[in-house]
Design a protein around this motif. Structure first.
Motif, PDB file in Angstrom:
ATOM      1  N   UNK A  81     -21.889 -11.738  20.016  1.00 21.68           N
ATOM      2  CA  UNK A  81     -21.277 -12.428  18.880  1.00 21.68           C
ATOM      3  C   UNK A  81     -20.393 -11.474  18.079  1.00 21.68           C
ATOM      4  N   UNK A  82     -20.839 -10.227  17.928  1.00 18.28           N
ATOM      5  CA  UNK A  82     -20.038  -9.235  17.210  1.00 18.28           C
ATOM      6  C   UNK A  82     -18.769  -8.891  17.985  1.00 18.28           C
ATOM      7  N   UNK A  83     -18.896  -8.811  19.307  1.00 14.02           N
ATOM      8  CA  UNK A  83     -17.722  -8.533  20.142  1.00 14.02           C
ATOM      9  C   UNK A  83     -16.719  -9.682  20.032  1.00 14.02           C
ATOM     10  N   UNK A  84     -17.209 -10.912  20.085  1.00 16.46           N
ATOM     11  CA  UNK A  84     -16.321 -12.075  19.967  1.00 16.46           C
ATOM     12  C   UNK A  84     -15.605 -12.071  18.614  1.00 16.46           C
ATOM     13  N   UNK A  85     -16.338 -11.786  17.552  1.00 17.63           N
ATOM     14  CA  UNK A  85     -15.759 -11.778  16.211  1.00 17.63           C
ATOM     15  C   UNK A  85     -14.694 -10.690  16.097  1.00 17.63           C
ATOM     16  N   UNK A  86     -14.990  -9.500  16.598  1.00 21.33           N
ATOM     17  CA  UNK A  86     -14.038  -8.390  16.541  1.00 21.33           C
ATOM     18  C   UNK A  86     -12.776  -8.724  17.345  1.00 21.33           C
ATOM     19  N   UNK A  87     -12.958  -9.242  18.547  1.00 20.56           N
ATOM     20  CA  UNK A  87     -11.810  -9.589  19.398  1.00 20.56           C
ATOM     21  C   UNK A  87     -10.989 -10.710  18.785  1.00 20.56           C
ATOM     22  N   UNK A  88     -11.665 -11.687  18.167  1.00 22.42           N
ATOM     23  CA  UNK A  88     -10.922 -12.769  17.533  1.00 22.42           C
ATOM     24  C   UNK A  88     -10.047 -12.221  16.409  1.00 22.42           C
ATOM     25  N   UNK A  89     -10.592 -11.296  15.601  1.00 27.01           N
ATOM     26  CA  UNK A  89      -9.813 -10.715  14.512  1.00 27.01           C
ATOM     27  C   UNK A  89      -8.576  -9.996  15.023  1.00 27.01           C
ATOM     28  N   UNK A  90      -8.742  -9.193  16.075  1.00 31.22           N
ATOM     29  CA  UNK A  90      -7.607  -8.481  16.662  1.00 31.22           C
ATOM     30  C   UNK A  90      -6.571  -9.462  17.217  1.00 31.22           C
ATOM     31  N   UNK A  91      -7.056 -10.450  17.960  1.00 34.50           N
ATOM     32  CA  UNK A  91      -6.152 -11.413  18.597  1.00 34.50           C
ATOM     33  C   UNK A  91      -5.445 -12.257  17.540  1.00 34.50           C
ATOM     34  N   UNK A  92      -6.154 -12.625  16.477  1.00 38.50           N
ATOM     35  CA  UNK A  92      -5.551 -13.406  15.402  1.00 38.50           C
ATOM     36  C   UNK A  92      -4.416 -12.618  14.742  1.00 38.50           C
ATOM     37  N   UNK A 105      -6.272 -19.239  10.057  1.00 36.41           N
ATOM     38  CA  UNK A 105      -7.728 -19.256   9.993  1.00 36.41           C
ATOM     39  C   UNK A 105      -8.113 -18.584   8.680  1.00 36.41           C
ATOM     40  N   UNK A 106      -8.559 -19.388   7.729  1.00 35.89           N
ATOM     41  CA  UNK A 106      -8.816 -18.884   6.384  1.00 35.89           C
ATOM     42  C   UNK A 106      -9.854 -17.766   6.393  1.00 35.89           C
ATOM     43  N   UNK A 107     -10.859 -17.877   7.268  1.00 34.96           N
ATOM     44  CA  UNK A 107     -11.903 -16.849   7.324  1.00 34.96           C
ATOM     45  C   UNK A 107     -11.311 -15.484   7.652  1.00 34.96           C
ATOM     46  N   UNK A 108     -10.401 -15.463   8.623  1.00 33.91           N
ATOM     47  CA  UNK A 108      -9.862 -14.196   9.089  1.00 33.91           C
ATOM     48  C   UNK A 108      -8.587 -13.793   8.354  1.00 33.91           C
ATOM     49  N   UNK A 109      -7.965 -14.737   7.641  1.00 37.48           N
ATOM     50  CA  UNK A 109      -6.777 -14.376   6.880  1.00 37.48           C
ATOM     51  C   UNK A 109      -7.119 -13.347   5.817  1.00 37.48           C
ATOM     52  N   UNK A 110      -8.310 -13.455   5.216  1.00 38.19           N
ATOM     53  CA  UNK A 110      -8.724 -12.492   4.196  1.00 38.19           C
ATOM     54  C   UNK A 110      -9.014 -11.113   4.795  1.00 38.19           C
ATOM     55  N   UNK A 111      -9.259 -11.072   6.115  1.00 39.36           N
ATOM     56  CA  UNK A 111      -9.535  -9.794   6.789  1.00 39.36           C
ATOM     57  C   UNK A 111      -8.338  -9.302   7.614  1.00 39.36           C
ATOM     58  N   UNK A 177     -15.504 -19.901  17.911  1.00 35.65           N
ATOM     59  CA  UNK A 177     -14.127 -19.814  17.430  1.00 35.65           C
ATOM     60  C   UNK A 177     -13.226 -20.729  18.251  1.00 35.65           C
ATOM     61  N   UNK A 178     -12.252 -21.330  17.587  1.00 37.56           N
ATOM     62  CA  UNK A 178     -11.211 -22.067  18.300  1.00 37.56           C
ATOM     63  C   UNK A 178      -9.872 -21.433  17.974  1.00 37.56           C
ATOM     64  N   UNK A 179      -8.907 -21.618  18.866  1.00 35.41           N
ATOM     65  CA  UNK A 179      -7.624 -20.942  18.774  1.00 35.41           C
ATOM     66  C   UNK A 179      -6.542 -21.918  19.249  1.00 35.41           C
ATOM     67  N   UNK A 180      -5.296 -21.752  18.802  1.00 30.05           N
ATOM     68  CA  UNK A 180      -4.231 -22.624  19.317  1.00 30.05           C
ATOM     69  C   UNK A 180      -4.103 -22.486  20.834  1.00 30.05           C
ATOM     70  N   UNK A 267      -2.691 -29.581   4.343  1.00 26.64           N
ATOM     71  CA  UNK A 267      -3.635 -28.512   4.661  1.00 26.64           C
ATOM     72  C   UNK A 267      -3.617 -27.429   3.596  1.00 26.64           C
ATOM     73  N   UNK A 268      -2.424 -26.970   3.239  1.00 25.89           N
ATOM     74  CA  UNK A 268      -2.325 -25.890   2.262  1.00 25.89           C
ATOM     75  C   UNK A 268      -2.667 -26.362   0.852  1.00 25.89           C
ATOM     76  N   UNK A 269      -2.290 -27.601   0.513  1.00 30.94           N
ATOM     77  CA  UNK A 269      -2.624 -28.119  -0.812  1.00 30.94           C
ATOM     78  C   UNK A 269      -4.124 -28.182  -1.030  1.00 30.94           C
ATOM     79  N   UNK A 270      -4.865 -28.563  -0.009  1.00 33.03           N
ATOM     80  CA  UNK A 270      -6.322 -28.637  -0.130  1.00 33.03           C
ATOM     81  C   UNK A 270      -6.910 -27.284  -0.457  1.00 33.03           C
ATOM     82  N   UNK A 271      -6.438 -26.241   0.234  1.00 32.82           N
ATOM     83  CA  UNK A 271      -6.960 -24.905  -0.032  1.00 32.82           C
ATOM     84  C   UNK A 271      -6.465 -24.354  -1.368  1.00 32.82           C
ATOM     85  N   UNK A 272      -5.190 -24.564  -1.683  1.00 29.93           N
ATOM     86  CA  UNK A 272      -4.641 -24.022  -2.922  1.00 29.93           C
ATOM     87  C   UNK A 272      -5.245 -24.687  -4.147  1.00 29.93           C
TER      88      UNK A 272
END
Length: 429
Positions: A81-92, A105-111, A177-180, A267-272
Motif C-alpha cells: 500500500x505504501x509503494x502504491x501511494x508513493x508511485x501514485x504521487x510520483x506518477x501524478x 486529485x485533491x488528496x495528492x495536490x496538497x503533496x 487509486x483511480x487515474x485518467x 467540480x472546482x466550485x464545490x471544493x472552493x
C-alpha cells in the motif's frame, strides 16, 4: 424530486461508480499480468519488464521514503500500500507536467510540491522508470503497481456477492487509486486553472476563460457565436479567469466542450466553496435565515453532482442493476479463472453444472438473475420447481457461458463492457 429522492439517486450512482471501478480493476489486473494471456515470446518480455519496474520502484521508495515508510520492510503487509501511494504521487506529479487534461486529485495536490521535488532529484534513468510507470498507469486507469500485486481470487467474489449476498459497500475499497485512462479525456481540450496551472503544449485555436461570476449559459452563447469562425478565437477575460480551456476545434465538438466546461466549473466550485457533495440544507450557511432558499440550493448542488457523476462515469446507458451485475460478473470471472489461472482439465460445462448445484444448495435466489422463475413451483402440488427442469438448466448454462464470453471480452480489451456492447461489437465485426 425531493431532497431524499435525489440523495437516494446519488447513493445509487456512487454504488454503480464503485462497482464499475471494482470490475474494471479486476479485468485490468488480469490483462496487466502477461502470464495470463500473452503469447510465450511476449510473455517473457512482459514478465521481465514487470519485475524490473517493481524493483526500480522499490529502490525509489527506499531512497525517498518518509521516516514512517523507512521502518517498513518489503515483507511487511503494509508495504504494498505504501509503494502504491508513493508511485501514485510520483506518477501524478509527472502527469501534471506532461498533460493538461484537467485531472485533479485533491488528496495528492496538497503533496504535489513534495513529489515535484523528488522528480527534480531523479537521474535520467530514474525519470525513464517513472515515465514507463506513468504510461502503464495511464493505459489502464489504475496505478500499475496495484494491478500487478492484486490478483483477487474470483472464488472469494462468488462467496461475497452470491453466497453471503453482500453489497458493494460491504467489501473493502478496491482499487485504492483511480487515474485518467488514455483516451477517456475529450480529445482537443487542454485545461489549466488559476489554482493548478498547467503548461499548454498542444496546438489550439480557441481559448475559453471562465471566471467565478460567469454562467454556463452565457459562456455557451459566446461559444456558439465563435465556434465556426476559422480564426483564433478568445472567449472571456483572461485577466479574471478562474479556469482556462485551450481547444482544437478540429478534434473536439462543441457539445463535448460545453460538457467539459460544466463539469470543471461545478467540480472546482464545490471544493472552493467548501461544499460537501452530499451537503444537507441545514449544513448551508443561510439555513436559519431562509430555510426554503437553503433547501433549494442543497437540491441544486445534489442534482448537479448526480449529473456530473452520470457524465464522467458513463452511467447514462442502460445496464444491469449493480446486484445482478456483481452476481453474473463474479460467475463469469470465476469461469475465466478456471481456464486461465487454475488451468483445470475439466470442461467449462461441467464446471458450470457443479457451480449451479452449489448455488442451488447455498443460495438459490441468486439463480433468479438467470431465470426469473427458477425457484417457483411448476404446479399446485409443489413437487417440482421450474429450475429442476432440463430446459431451465440449459437456459442457465447458456447464460453463464455468455457471462464467460463477456468476461473474456472485458479482459482482452481491459474495458468495462455490457452484454449489449459485446453484441454490438460482434455485429460490426
Amino acid at each position: 424530486m425531493s431532497y431524499r429522492d435525489l440523495q437516494n439517486t446519488l447513493d445509487e450512482g456512487f454504488a454503480e461508480q464503485r462497482h464499475r471501478d471494482l470490475w474494471l480493476f479486476l479485468y485490468s489486473s488480469r490483462h496487466a499480468i502477461p502470464e495470463l494471456w500473452q503469447s510465450p515470446s511476449a510473455r517473457d518480455l512482459g514478465t521481465q519488464e514487470r519485475e524490473e519496474l517493481l524493483n526500480e520502484a522499490d529502490l525509489l521508495l527506499g531512497r525517498f521514503s518518509s521516516p514512517a515508510q523507512a521502518q517498513l520492510s518489503s515483507s511487511d503487509e503494509k508495504y504494498p500500500a505504501e509503494l502504491d501511494k508513493f508511485c501514485f504521487g510520483l506518477i501524478y506529479s509527472f502527469h501534471k507536467r506532461l498533460l493538461a487534461d484537467g485531472f485533479i486529485d485533491i488528496r495528492f495536490e496538497t503533496q504535489r510540491a513534495d513529489y515535484d521535488n523528488v522528480i527534480n532529484k531523479l537521474t535520467s534513468d530514474e525519470i525513464a522508470v517513472v515515465s514507463r510507470l506513468h504510461e502503464l498507469t495511464n493505459k489502464y486507469g489504475f496505478i500499475i503497481t496495484e494491478l500487478w500485486n492484486s490478483l483477487i481470487d474470483s472464488s472469494k467474489l462468488i462467496d461475497a456477492f452470491i453466497i453471503r449476498n453482500l453489497e458493494i459497500h460491504d467489501i473493502n475499497q478496491i482499487p485504492s487509486f483511480t487515474f485518467p485512462k488514455k483516451g477517456s479525456h475529450p480529445q482537443g481540450i487542454q485545461i489549466s486553472t488559476k489554482e493548478y496551472q498547467t503548461e499548454i503544449n498542444e496546438p489550439w485555436d480557441l481559448a475559453v476563460f471562465v471566471n467565478k461570476k460567469d454562467t454556463l449559459s452565457n459562456v455557451k452563447k459566446e461559444l456558439i457565436k465563435s465556434w465556426k469562425d476559422p480564426r483564433n478565437q478568445f472567449v472571456g477575460d483572461q485577466n479574471q479567469q478562474k479556469i482556462a480551456f485551450y481547444v482544437d476545434r478540429g478534434k473536439c465538438s462543441l457539445r463535448s466542450l460545453v460538457d467539459t466546461i460544466r463539469l470543471q466549473i461545478d467540480h472546482l466550485n464545490n471544493y472552493n466553496n467548501g461544499l460537501s457533495l452530499i451537503a444537507k440544507p441545514e449544513d448551508l450557511g443561510g439555513f436559519k435565515k431562509n430555510r426554503a432558499k437553503a433547501e433549494k440550493e442543497a437540491k441544486r448542488n445534489l442534482s448537479s453532482t448526480i449529473d456530473r457523476l452520470r457524465l464522467t462515469e458513463g452511467l447514462l446507458s442502460k445496464r444491469w442493476t449493480v446486484k445482478k451485475s456483481n452476481i453474473r460478473r463474479s460467475i463469469g470471472l470465476y469461469l475465466w479463472d478456471q481456464k486461465n489461472i487454475i488451468e483445470t482439465s475439466r470442461s467449462r460445462k461441467n464446471i458450470i453444472i457443479d457451480l449451479i448445484d452449489e448455488i442451488k444448495h447455498e443460495r438459490p435466489e441468486a439463480l433468479e438473475f438467470y431465470l426469473k422463475n427458477f425457484n417457483k413451483y411448476d404446479s399446485p402440488e409443489q413437487t417440482k420447481k421450474f429450475g429442476d427442469s432440463v430446459g431451465a438448466l440449459e437456459t442457465v448454462t447458456r447464460e453463464m457461458e455468455a457471462d464467460f464470453e463477456l468476461t473474456d471480452n472485458c479482459i482482452r480489451n481491459f474495458e468495462f463492457l455490457t452484454p449489449q456492447d459485446v453484441k454490438s461489437r460482434r455485429r460490426k465485426s
